[in-house]
Design an enzyme around this catalytic site. Structure first.
Site, short mmCIF file in Angstrom:
data_model
loop_
_atom_site.label_atom_id
_atom_site.label_comp_id
_atom_site.label_asym_id
_atom_site.label_seq_id
_atom_site.Cartn_x
_atom_site.Cartn_y
_atom_site.Cartn_z
N GLY A 12 -56.95 51.83 -36.77
CA GLY A 12 -57.63 50.88 -37.65
C GLY A 12 -59.03 50.56 -37.16
N GLY A 16 -64.35 46.56 -39.75
CA GLY A 16 -63.89 45.24 -39.31
C GLY A 16 -63.92 45.08 -37.80
CB VAL A 66 -50.77 54.58 -37.91
CG1 VAL A 66 -52.06 55.11 -37.30
CG2 VAL A 66 -51.00 53.24 -38.61
CB SER A 139 -52.18 36.91 -35.36
OG SER A 139 -52.58 35.74 -36.04
CE1 TYR A 152 -51.14 39.82 -40.12
CE2 TYR A 152 -51.23 37.48 -39.61
CZ TYR A 152 -51.72 38.75 -39.45
OH TYR A 152 -52.79 38.97 -38.62
CE LYS A 186 -68.47 34.61 -43.40
NZ LYS A 186 -69.82 33.97 -43.39
#
Length: 261
Positions: A12, A16, A66, A139, A152, A186
């Site tokens: 990934g 970002g 993936v 996270s 999530y 952000k």
């Protein structure tokens, strides 16, 4: 671990925060960064940007889904065939979309597990490797649940649990396992999240909560990632939030939270 002259793979990593990880690794003199992401044009553009700044051959793109186990395994081997020795894996690929929860579990957790095990097989001293570092991206909602994205949050809790389980193998493998837990950042993951909840979630509360939150710059997370790789002890879980310096957290034994029934 010193990043200088090390080779890294980022899932990934085409845009970002993942792209910023690649940029910061090269800025700290990594030998080469390998980006694994979907074949939608972003990966080639990312490599062009990185090579324009850091020089030819410093970045490579491997198009890969993936969540496809065979595709991931083949592309991981292709990276190894290219670089010879992989030193750092950042399992970064993920989405926050409870409306697509089945796919999200495949991406956020199953693919991360697969990447970690592939890296263990390659890096692990038990298998003839030289050791290395795996960073699994979780996270802050992998540390404390959220009612807005319960699935999530569950995938990110799983990332933390899996990673902390792997840390016990360090003496045998020589592979550090680290966890990065970004706070509200952000990126489109946050700014476009209100339409990706389960239908019974109170979206107004979600939107109001985000409006009151401090959205940190993604560059802060990328900088914290470099510090984690260079300074984090095996099993370290770091938080980067609110544009502040990162900090480590402890995970006490569950009995420390005991309360009478």
């Amino acid at each position: 671990m010193q990043i200088r002259e090390k080779t890294s793979l980022i899932t990934g990593g085409a845009n970002g925060i993942g792209f910023l990880y690649a940029h910061e690794l090269l800025r700290h003199d990594a030998k080469c960064v390998y980006i694994m992401d979907l074949d939608n044009g972003d990966g080639k553009e990312a490599v062009q940007k990185l090579e324009a700044e850091f020089g030819k051959g410093r970045a490579r793109f491997f198009p890969c889904d993936v969540t496809n186990s065979e595709h991931f395994t083949d592309n991981f081997q292709a990276v190894i065939d290219t670089c010879g020795q992989l030193d750092i894996l950042i399992n970064n690929a993920g989405i926050m979309d409870d409306s697509r929860w089945d796919f999200m579990i495949d991406l956020n957790f199953k693919a991360l597990v697969r990447g970690s095990l592939l890296a263990m097989d390659h890096m692990g001293k038990h298998n003839g490797g030289n050791g290395g570092t795996i960073v699994n991206v979780s996270s802050i909602v992998g540390l404390t649940p959220t009612p807005f994205f319960s699935i999530y949050s569950g995938t990110k809790h799983a990332v933390v649990g899996f990673s902390l389980g792997l840390r016990g193998s360090y003496e045998k493998t020589g592979v550090r396992v680290l966890v990065m837990c970004p706070g509200i950042t952000k990126t489109p993951l946050i700014t476009e999240c209100s339409d990706k909840t389960l239908e019974f979630v109170q979206k107004e509360d979600l939107i109001n909560g985000l409006e009151k939150s401090i959205l940190q710059a993604p560059e802060k997370v990328a900088s914290a990632m470099i510090d984690l790789i260079e300074m984090g002890e095996n099993g370290a879980v770091w938080v980067a939030e609110c544009n502040e310096p990162p900090y480590a957290i402890e995970t006490p034994h569950y009995s420390a939270h005991r309360k009478p029934i």
